[in-house]
Design an enzyme around this catalytic site. Sequence first.
Site, PDB file in Angstrom:
ATOM      1  N   LYS A  64       0.553  -1.277  -0.450  1.00 56.40           N
ATOM      2  CA  LYS A  64      -0.187  -0.302   0.290  1.00 56.40           C
ATOM      3  C   LYS A  64       1.128   1.069  -0.439  1.00 56.40           C
ATOM      4  O   LYS A  64       0.554   2.544  -0.882  1.00 56.40           O
ATOM      5  CB  LYS A  64      -1.093   0.168   1.038  1.00 56.40           C
ATOM      6  CG  LYS A  64      -2.265  -1.093   1.186  1.00 56.40           C
ATOM      7  CD  LYS A  64      -2.840  -1.044   2.542  1.00 56.40           C
ATOM      8  CE  LYS A  64      -3.726  -2.362   2.070  1.00 56.40           C
ATOM      9  NZ  LYS A  64      -4.632  -2.614   3.055  1.00 56.40           N
ATOM     10  N   GLN A 106      -4.975  -0.970   9.918  1.00 59.52           N
ATOM     11  CA  GLN A 106      -4.438  -2.371   9.420  1.00 59.52           C
ATOM     12  C   GLN A 106      -5.575  -3.191  10.018  1.00 59.52           C
ATOM     13  O   GLN A 106      -4.860  -3.176  11.300  1.00 59.52           O
ATOM     14  CB  GLN A 106      -3.135  -2.845   8.494  1.00 59.52           C
ATOM     15  CG  GLN A 106      -2.969  -3.574   8.195  1.00 59.52           C
ATOM     16  CD  GLN A 106      -3.700  -3.675   6.737  1.00 59.52           C
ATOM     17  OE1 GLN A 106      -3.674  -3.506   5.692  1.00 59.52           O
ATOM     18  NE2 GLN A 106      -3.476  -5.161   6.252  1.00 59.52           N
ATOM     19  N   ASP A 117     -10.656   3.666   4.167  1.00 60.91           N
ATOM     20  CA  ASP A 117     -11.287   1.894   4.399  1.00 60.91           C
ATOM     21  C   ASP A 117     -12.650   1.854   3.646  1.00 60.91           C
ATOM     22  O   ASP A 117     -13.369   0.602   3.894  1.00 60.91           O
ATOM     23  CB  ASP A 117     -10.980   0.857   4.505  1.00 60.91           C
ATOM     24  CG  ASP A 117      -9.986  -0.025   4.291  1.00 60.91           C
ATOM     25  OD1 ASP A 117      -9.816  -0.407   3.103  1.00 60.91           O
ATOM     26  OD2 ASP A 117      -9.007  -0.292   5.143  1.00 60.91           O
TER      27      ASP A 117
END
Length: 279
Positions: free
Chosen positions: A49, A93, A116
């Site tokens: 990422k 994460q 997200d």
Amino acid sequence: MAQIMDGKALSNKILNDIKEKTRLLKTKPGLCVILVGNNPASQIYVKNKEKQAQNAGFNSTVYKLSENTGKDELLNLINSLNNDDAADGILLQLPLPKHLNPYDFLDKIDPKKDVDGFHPINAGKLMLNENPYSIPCTPKGILALLDEYKIRIEGANAVVLGRSNIVGKPLAQLLLNKNATVTMAHSKTKNLSEITKQADILISATGCPDIITKDMVKEGAVVIDVGIIRDDNGKLRGDVDFNNVKEIAGFITPVPGGVGPMTIASLIQNTYNLHIFKE
Ligand code: NAP
């Protein structure tokens, strides 16, 4: 023989497009990734990422916290990023170490920085079909792939296998919002193959290798494999028995090179969009 849906190629196209657009911006989008603990898969995902965000010309920062990080420390970091104007997108994460409950944190991220799309406000907006600030990356990437290959969603029978909050549920909602007839299946579903055989679009997100076999697939169906499983030799594979299912499917995604790269491309798109939205 199925046409292969090339997620790598489409993701490169999306990433190049964002890179070009970013070049023209006065200020760069900022992606902040929080990694707690030592999960080896998470370390690889976060590195990737960071790399893609840098390639796109973004400012990218990874906050590495130790395995025994306490709740207050993590909340303080989220709070400081919420108040940091340079942080457009904040990504926590997952999974977190066992002593931390992700739902104690995901709703503390500013929904306008929730890259997200996991905040309850964004999940609710998705359910109401009301433009969330971000759409979860994997489902968003799958929709982009279906669009690229001109797969008709409206009126299609779509079966989503797996009901996680990050993949199955938002994906089913997105397909419903696009007027598919959606069936969700999971580990308690009975007569699974009778259901999957009805699917014009079959999406599997279980993490069970080869759970989708040729006899479960309708001829000509679109088969999307979300699963990522590393076998004993370190080789990646998916939920679908690719070599046999490709004989009968109309379209199919490979693993690797299908949904995985699309997830990253969507993350970069989401970060860019949050930055533009703020301007
Ligand atoms: P998850 O939270 O573990 O959910 C798995 C889902 O699969 C659950 O709903 C579970 O049912 C269902 N399931 C498990 N075994 C089953 C079985 N034998 N029959 C039918 N359904 C079954 O997983 P996730 O986070 O959604 O991830 C799923 C897979 O996708 C993993 O391999 C993950 O690594 C991969 N993934 C890939 C990407 C990508 O970018 N390609 C992104 C995210 C995840 P219950 O709810 O009944 O337990």
